[in-house]
Design a protein around this motif. Structure first.
Motif, PDB file in Angstrom:
ATOM      1  N   GLY B 165       0.832  -1.191   0.000  1.00  0.00           N
ATOM      2  CA  GLY B 165       0.000   0.000   0.000  1.00  0.00           C
ATOM      3  C   GLY B 165       0.868   1.242   0.000  1.00  0.00           C
ATOM      4  N   ILE B 170      -0.958  -4.108   2.553  1.00  0.00           N
ATOM      5  CA  ILE B 170      -2.399  -4.201   2.800  1.00  0.00           C
ATOM      6  C   ILE B 170      -2.743  -5.681   2.674  1.00  0.00           C
ATOM      7  CG2 ILE B 170      -4.703  -3.579   1.990  1.00  0.00           C
ATOM      8  CD1 ILE B 170      -3.415  -1.145   0.608  1.00  0.00           C
ATOM      9  N   HIS B 190      -4.035  -3.130   7.534  1.00  0.00           N
ATOM     10  CA  HIS B 190      -3.405  -2.109   6.701  1.00  0.00           C
ATOM     11  C   HIS B 190      -2.904  -1.005   7.615  1.00  0.00           C
ATOM     12  CE1 HIS B 190      -6.239   1.250   7.067  1.00  0.00           C
ATOM     13  NE2 HIS B 190      -7.045   0.298   7.454  1.00  0.00           N
ATOM     14  N   GLU B 192      -2.705   2.313   6.126  1.00  0.00           N
ATOM     15  CA  GLU B 192      -2.889   3.495   5.285  1.00  0.00           C
ATOM     16  C   GLU B 192      -3.224   4.686   6.179  1.00  0.00           C
ATOM     17  OE1 GLU B 192      -2.409   2.864   1.633  1.00  0.00           O
ATOM     18  OE2 GLU B 192      -1.573   1.352   2.928  1.00  0.00           O
ATOM     19  N   GLY B 197      -6.181   7.083   2.959  1.00  0.00           N
ATOM     20  CA  GLY B 197      -6.113   5.712   2.461  1.00  0.00           C
ATOM     21  C   GLY B 197      -6.894   4.721   3.303  1.00  0.00           C
ATOM     22  N   SER B 270      -3.888   4.056  -2.716  1.00  0.00           N
ATOM     23  CA  SER B 270      -4.486   2.937  -1.990  1.00  0.00           C
ATOM     24  C   SER B 270      -5.542   2.236  -2.830  1.00  0.00           C
ATOM     25  CB  SER B 270      -5.102   3.419  -0.679  1.00  0.00           C
ATOM     26  OG  SER B 270      -4.152   4.120   0.083  1.00  0.00           O
TER      27      SER B 270
END
Lengths: 218, 296
Positions: B165, B170, B190, B192, B197, B270
């Motif tokens: 990611g 991810i 994840h 993000e 994201g 993302s």
């Protein structure tokens, strides 16, 4: 050699008001702006980060006050960093293990805290010079000040940028999309800072000087 | 950070002082690792249980399984000896071994304790011991998928995939029917950015993948066009009230008029990562199933 000098601690109400207004970490000391700006795109995000910082701030301030007499002064800064890292990691592990639902919400924010200047600066500026109880209230006030700052910034940005508050749609359009973008985060914090100064002027107080670091002498 | 309060001393510390500093820091670091290690040992089993429980729940939701259904885990391993490759699949019943061209080499019965083992590490150790790998070989676990069994029939598969990611990996689940059409996806893990994201976990993004056919998915693109209001309401209705099967039937006619994935923001890092990851997982899975399907 020993830089630990004790001064009489201010009363609890002063400590809390100082964190909320006079030395608010975001709007007065202008510390930890980078993560604060990155996260406060909504009230919920601001609240999560605020709560996580609040808890770590209180724990770290108390820990620093507890160990201030036994650490070698020259290595106090790395030791503070390690203390913060320990509390952040413990919070991360305990939440993941025993509060999976909460962890799903705040897990991301907890990991961000290691890089927070405000926490280490309170340990250095306050906990090193005071006992455990005043340090607790100082951490409490500063953490609360940060939490309130995150809520204010988040509310402003979510309302203007997304037309909602806490996810509830207030207006059906995006009044000013700019404020939700990173640059808008700085605009928002600048505007609220100006509001703080204006309130101070109305209260007949001199606003803080141009150093951008009102707490560095305290 | 803060400005130092004491005047800066430019003379280097004495050797004695240096020793004190080194020793002090070493002790602090040792203490810190001991504390963190202790907490890790204490919390890790509970965390592993939570993760496993959450995975089971997600798989049941994605495949619309009844409480009596069974979820089987199939783990995949690679063994490199120089440039020579062997592929292993661990099913609940047997360990199946292929060479690089897909020729069956051997099957081994899985003993009861390994089958019932809850810790993945236990299974991996057993596979390595039975793979004929020696110390110079490169043996590794490379991924897994699940099959949902409802009344002795395969109800569908859930593939676990990983894709880089914005900051780190991810990890996601892709749920498919036995004809390789997509049921839905779920983001498992994840890091993000919050507010940007991390929206990949929101229903309005992840549910856009639901119901796509195999061919439609492989040709899917990420668009920067804003998500139309009524389509957003439609994808957000998938979830608690409407299950995947029901939703896919309900919106089957509308899917072709929304051929693309609408990105979260104009910066599509993302969104593109998840889309590429889902495509790759699905493509690879179809190839792998040609090998392993008969042994499930």
């Amino acid at each position: 050699m020993n830089i630990v000098t004790r001064t009489a601690p201010p009363p609890i109400s002063t400590l809390i008001m100082r964190g909320l207004f006079d030395e608010n970490p975001v709007f007065r000391l202008a510390l930890s702006l980078c993560p604060a700006v990155a996260v406060t795109t909504s009230v919920k995000n601001g609240l999560m980060l605020g709560v996580a910082v609040f808890v770590v701030q209180v724990l770290s301030s108390v820990s620093a006050a507890l160990i201030k007499n036994i650490i070698i002064p020259k290595i106090r800064i790395p030791v503070f960093t390690i203390i913060i890292a320990i509390w952040v990691s413990i919070m991360d592990m305990v939440l993941a293990a025993f509060f999976p639902a909460v962890y799903g919400e705040v897990g991301l924010y907890v990991k961000l805290i290691v890089a927070f200047a405000i926490i280490i600066s309170r340990m250095e500026l306050f906990s090193m010079k005071h006992d455990v109880v005043p340090s607790f209230w100082d951490g409490f006030g500063m953490g609360l000040g940060f939490l309130v700052a995150m809520l204010l910034t988040g509310a402003f940005r979510e309302l203007l940028g997304n037309g909602s508050i806490l996810g509830f749609q207030i207006v059906d359009f995006k009044p000013l999309l700019l404020v939700i973008l990173p640059a808008g985060g700085f605009f928002t914090i600048g505007l609220i800072m100006a509001l703080f100064n204006w309130i101070d002027l109305k209260r007949g107080k001199e606003p803080p000087g141009g150093t951008g670091c009102g707490g560095c002498h305290g | 950070m803060s400005t130092p309060q004491t005047a800066v001393d430019i003379t280097p510390p004495s050797p004695r002082e240096m020793m004190r500093i080194t020793l002090g820091l070493t002790i602090v670091c040792l203490l810190a690792s001991a504390i963190l290690g202790g907490f890790y040992l204490w919390t890790e089993p509970a965390k592993a249980r939570n993760v496993a429980a959450r995975e089971q729940k997600l798989i049941s939701q994605l495949l619309d399984l009844s409480p009596s259904a069974e979820v089987q885990e199939i783990r995949r391993y690679l063994l490199w000896r120089g440039s020579q490759l062997k592929i292993f699949y661990l099913t609940p019943r047997q360990l199946v071994q292929f060479d690089a061209s897909g020729k069956l080499l051997a099957t081994t019965e899985v003993p009861e304790p390994v089958r019932e083992a809850s810790a993945p590490a236990e299974k991996d150790t057993w596979v390595e011991a039975n793979s004929g790998a020696n110390d110079e070989d490169d043996f590794r676990y490379v991924g897994r998928f699940f099959s949902g069994i409802e009344a002795n029939q395969v109800a569908g598969y859930v593939i676990e995939g990983e894709v880089p990611g914005f900051k780190t990996w991810i990890r996601f689940f892709v749920a498919i029917n036995s004809d390789y059409s997509l049921r839905g996806i779920e983001i498992i893990e994840h890091e993000e950015d919050p507010g940007l994201g991390d929206q990949i976990t929101e229903p309005y993004f992840k549910n856009q993948y639901a119901g796509r056919s195999f061919d439609a998915l492989l040709g899917i693109e990420v668009t920067k066009d804003p998500l139309p209001r009524e389509w957003r309401d439609a994808v957000e209705s998938l979830g608690d009230e409407t299950g995947f099967s029901e939703w896919i039937v309900k919106y089957a006619d509308e899917l072709p008029s929304h051929p693309d994935i609408h990105a979260i923001t104009g910066a599509t890092i993302s969104s593109v990562a998840v889309t590429d990851g889902v495509k790759r997982s699905l493509g690879n899975f179809r190839k792998r199933m040609d090998l392993v399907e008969d042994y499930l």
